[in-house]
Design a protein around this motif. Structure first.
Motif, mmCIF file in Angstrom:
data_model
loop_
_atom_site.group_PDB
_atom_site.id
_atom_site.type_symbol
_atom_site.label_atom_id
_atom_site.label_comp_id
_atom_site.label_asym_id
_atom_site.label_seq_id
_atom_site.Cartn_x
_atom_site.Cartn_y
_atom_site.Cartn_z
ATOM 1 N N THR A 58 0.803 -1.287 -0.022
ATOM 2 C CA THR A 58 -0.127 -0.086 0.140
ATOM 3 C C THR A 58 0.922 1.120 0.010
ATOM 4 O OG1 THR A 58 -1.630 -1.298 1.259
ATOM 5 C CG2 THR A 58 -1.805 1.142 1.344
ATOM 6 N N THR A 59 2.104 1.169 0.552
ATOM 7 C CA THR A 59 2.825 2.257 0.771
ATOM 8 C C THR A 59 4.045 2.380 0.038
ATOM 9 O OG1 THR A 59 3.824 1.324 2.874
ATOM 10 C CG2 THR A 59 1.997 2.827 3.175
ATOM 11 N N ALA A 60 4.489 1.403 -0.809
ATOM 12 C CA ALA A 60 5.556 1.177 -1.496
ATOM 13 C C ALA A 60 5.511 2.191 -2.690
ATOM 14 C CB ALA A 60 5.510 -0.274 -2.243
ATOM 15 N N GLY A 61 4.712 3.067 -3.019
ATOM 16 C CA GLY A 61 4.461 3.953 -4.150
ATOM 17 C C GLY A 61 5.603 5.065 -3.758
ATOM 18 N N SER A 62 5.561 5.309 -2.365
ATOM 19 C CA SER A 62 6.525 6.647 -1.858
ATOM 20 C C SER A 62 8.128 5.988 -2.073
ATOM 21 C CB SER A 62 6.616 6.604 -0.291
ATOM 22 O OG SER A 62 5.092 6.930 -0.013
ATOM 23 N N LEU A 63 8.284 4.892 -2.257
ATOM 24 C CA LEU A 63 9.601 4.523 -2.531
ATOM 25 C C LEU A 63 10.041 4.388 -4.265
ATOM 26 C CD1 LEU A 63 10.733 1.664 -0.141
ATOM 27 C CD2 LEU A 63 11.595 3.875 -0.266
ATOM 28 N N LEU A 64 8.921 4.001 -4.781
ATOM 29 C CA LEU A 64 8.893 3.722 -6.221
ATOM 30 C C LEU A 64 8.951 4.985 -6.948
ATOM 31 C CD1 LEU A 64 6.677 0.800 -6.524
ATOM 32 C CD2 LEU A 64 9.083 0.651 -6.703
ATOM 33 N N VAL A 65 8.145 5.945 -6.580
ATOM 34 C CA VAL A 65 7.977 7.047 -7.348
ATOM 35 C C VAL A 65 7.931 8.344 -6.623
ATOM 36 C CG1 VAL A 65 6.477 6.167 -9.307
ATOM 37 C CG2 VAL A 65 5.425 7.236 -7.295
ATOM 38 N N ASP A 86 -7.464 11.090 -8.215
ATOM 39 C CA ASP A 86 -8.649 10.765 -7.550
ATOM 40 C C ASP A 86 -9.664 9.641 -8.379
ATOM 41 O OD1 ASP A 86 -8.905 11.520 -5.019
ATOM 42 O OD2 ASP A 86 -9.750 13.253 -5.399
ATOM 43 N N LEU A 87 -9.822 10.150 -9.873
ATOM 44 C CA LEU A 87 -10.592 9.160 -10.528
ATOM 45 C C LEU A 87 -9.972 8.045 -11.041
ATOM 46 C CD1 LEU A 87 -11.808 12.252 -13.077
ATOM 47 C CD2 LEU A 87 -12.880 11.164 -11.188
ATOM 48 N N VAL A 88 -8.609 8.063 -11.156
ATOM 49 C CA VAL A 88 -8.119 6.637 -11.470
ATOM 50 C C VAL A 88 -8.041 5.729 -10.317
ATOM 51 C CG1 VAL A 88 -6.082 5.535 -12.350
ATOM 52 C CG2 VAL A 88 -6.745 7.577 -13.331
ATOM 53 N N ARG A 89 -8.150 6.367 -8.988
ATOM 54 C CA ARG A 89 -7.893 5.398 -7.883
ATOM 55 C C ARG A 89 -9.289 4.956 -7.779
ATOM 56 N NH1 ARG A 89 -5.681 8.800 -2.820
ATOM 57 N NH2 ARG A 89 -6.929 10.478 -3.681
ATOM 58 N N ALA A 90 -10.272 5.631 -7.963
ATOM 59 C CA ALA A 90 -11.516 5.224 -7.729
ATOM 60 C C ALA A 90 -11.952 4.112 -8.690
ATOM 61 C CB ALA A 90 -12.862 6.420 -8.098
ATOM 62 N N LEU A 91 -11.393 4.156 -10.100
ATOM 63 C CA LEU A 91 -11.798 2.965 -10.803
ATOM 64 C C LEU A 91 -10.793 1.677 -10.453
ATOM 65 C CD1 LEU A 91 -12.503 2.028 -13.742
ATOM 66 C CD2 LEU A 91 -10.504 2.798 -14.483
ATOM 67 N N VAL A 92 -9.549 2.029 -9.719
ATOM 68 C CA VAL A 92 -8.968 0.836 -9.509
ATOM 69 C C VAL A 92 -9.490 -0.047 -8.354
ATOM 70 C CG1 VAL A 92 -6.470 0.191 -8.472
ATOM 71 C CG2 VAL A 92 -6.819 1.630 -10.388
ATOM 72 N N LEU A 120 -0.499 6.036 -7.050
ATOM 73 C CA LEU A 120 -1.543 7.210 -7.441
ATOM 74 C C LEU A 120 -1.623 8.244 -6.212
ATOM 75 C CD1 LEU A 120 -4.180 5.283 -9.361
ATOM 76 C CD2 LEU A 120 -2.506 7.072 -10.483
ATOM 77 N N THR A 121 -1.572 7.588 -5.119
ATOM 78 C CA THR A 121 -1.759 8.265 -3.814
ATOM 79 C C THR A 121 -0.604 9.334 -3.626
ATOM 80 O OG1 THR A 121 -3.260 6.862 -2.948
ATOM 81 C CG2 THR A 121 -1.951 8.465 -1.136
ATOM 82 N N VAL A 122 0.720 9.079 -4.090
ATOM 83 C CA VAL A 122 1.700 9.873 -3.979
ATOM 84 C C VAL A 122 1.533 11.076 -4.679
ATOM 85 C CG1 VAL A 122 4.274 10.005 -4.508
ATOM 86 C CG2 VAL A 122 3.284 7.955 -3.455
ATOM 87 N N PHE A 123 1.278 10.739 -6.082
ATOM 88 C CA PHE A 123 0.906 11.759 -6.893
ATOM 89 C C PHE A 123 -0.224 12.834 -6.456
ATOM 90 C CE2 PHE A 123 3.176 9.221 -10.097
ATOM 91 C CZ PHE A 123 3.904 10.275 -10.647
ATOM 92 N N PHE A 124 -1.033 12.314 -5.860
ATOM 93 C CA PHE A 124 -2.274 13.220 -5.352
ATOM 94 C C PHE A 124 -1.731 13.925 -4.131
ATOM 95 C CE2 PHE A 124 -5.554 14.054 -2.353
ATOM 96 C CZ PHE A 124 -6.584 14.564 -2.972
#
Length: 419
Positions: A58-65, A86-92, A120-124
């Motif tokens: 869930t939190t690996a995005g912070s390391l990846l991007v 927001d919209l893409v997270r909802a779809l996923v 996506l949460t990192v970018f948001f």
């Protein structure tokens, strides 16, 4: 009534839209916090290690991007990134109940959704933090952060309160549909915000590596920001270890059903709401720097009440300790966010936000893995003890920095806080 007079920012239409979008998006996020591990625990019968690995994904995005996200966000308008994320997270997220109904859901599907959602949460989050100074102005950052923290705290109360009974009624996978709906509505509300920050001036020869180094150098070269990031890194590592085993402990050691787990997490939300309401006043009275380390030092030791709890009244006492942790955490985060935004030049807002997230959140996936390994080897109770001690020690970096005596937000040219 002018924008700068009472009752303040909530009478600004665009801030009101951001406030409402934050409420819906955070409601969806709080539902995920409870429902996603419950999908693994109940629907897939995952063991402690797999629950810990899910937390890590869930939190690996912070390391990846984490670092490149800031450089990319600084090249575009932040509002557009927020809406798209927001919209893409909802779809996923909506794919989980679909897969469950089709009898296709596996733990690997959960891992994939958790990873994509985390990226996506990192970018948001980077865009969200960077957009606020453009929306409210630097002179109102403390008020803006406090109000947004307050509504996030309200959703911390209502999210688990809604998610617990809903998970018990329709199942944890179906509960994620409510989360997806909240994020979709958040994105649509953000679309109505009329304030546009100026499009960033394009660099003649943009170089991702050079831009990343500039943001990283600003944070690591600034004594106040460096101390905040170090304290956050320690706190988040041990918090995630603690949280990874908290749901396991509540369900398997205290015997709580989803509704009871939701009530405990709602209690944490009550503490967070109180912290948001008090943050500005407490910072003014104690000092903007001291409140950052005192908030952790006073409230983190109370998390040791949870591993001492047994089924019955001691569990409710332990829940009060978690509420105190949330209160202190919000007071600290409001003070830290305002400090970071006040000290950062506009052109670096995205990179500094991303760098801060990368440094302070980089250990979160490791915390999830360590929580799962520790839970498997030593049990949930021992892991909670380790988390409580580690969170308390996170006050040391800020205590040993210039923040120990800082009483108000410094100007970015204050020599004591210069690079």
């Amino acid at each position: 009534m002018s924008k700068t007079s009472r009752p303040g920012l909530l009478h600004d239409p665009d801030f009101g839209r951001l406030f409402a979008a934050t409420a819906l998006g955070q409601l969806g996020d709080r539902i995920i916090f409870l429902a996603l591990p419950l999908v693994a625990i109940e629907a897939l019968d995952a063991d402690e290690f797999r629950v810990g690995l899910l937390a890590a994904m869930t939190t690996a995005g912070s390391l990846l991007v984490g670092l490149p996200a800031g450089a990319w966000v600084d090249r575009v308008r932040k509002r557009s990134v927020m809406i798209s994320a927001d919209l893409v997270r909802a779809l996923v997220l909506s794919t989980i109940p679909v897969a469950w109904w089709a009898d296709l859901l596996t733990i690997w599907w959960l891992y994939a959704v958790a990873l994509v959602h985390g990226v996506l949460t990192v970018f948001f989050d980077v865009s969200y933090v960077s957009f606020l100074p453009h929306l409210v102005g630097r002179e109102r950052l403390m008020e803006g952060n406090a109000k947004l923290s307050a509504i996030r705290s309200v959703t911390s109360i209502s999210g688990p309160t809604v998610a617990g009974p809903m998970a018990g009624l329709v199942g944890a996978p179906a509960t994620l549909l409510a989360s997806a709906a909240g994020m979709a509505m958040s994105g649509l509300l953000a679309l109505t915000i009329r304030t546009r920050e100026q499009r960033p001036e394009p660099s003649g020869h943009p170089r991702l590596g050079r831009e990343i180094r500039e943001g990283l150098g600003f944070v690591l070269g600034h004594p106040a920001l460096r101390a905040v990031m170090a304290g956050d890194a320690i706190f988040n590592l041990f918090l995630v270890m603690y949280q990874t085993m908290l749901l396991v402990f509540l369900e398997r050691k205290l015997g709580l059903q989803p509704f009871g787990v939701g009530l405990v997490l709602s209690g944490m939300g009550c503490g967070a709401l109180l912290g948001a309401l008090l943050a500005k006043r407490v910072s003014a009275r104690i000092g903007h720097g001291p409140v950052i380390w005192l908030a952790s030092l006073v409230t983190c030791p109370l998390t040791a009440l949870m591993p001492l709890a047994r089924p019955g009244w001691s569990g409710y006492v332990a829940a009060c300790g978690l509420a105190a942790l949330s209160l202190g955490g919000v007071v600290r985060v409001v003070a830290q966010s305002s400090l970071q935004q006040a000290l950062t030049p506009d052109r670096l807002l995205g990179r500094v936000s991303a760098t801060a997230r990368f440094v302070s959140w980089g250990g979160i996936p490791l915390g999830g893995l360590l929580g799962g390994v520790s839970g498997s080897a030593f049990g949930a109770t021992a892991t909670l003890w380790v988390g409580a001690v580690g969170m308390t020690l996170s006050a040391l970096p800020t205590f040993l920095s210039p923040l120990r005596t800082l009483h108000s937000l410094p100007a970015d040219r204050d020599p004591e806080f210069a690079r």
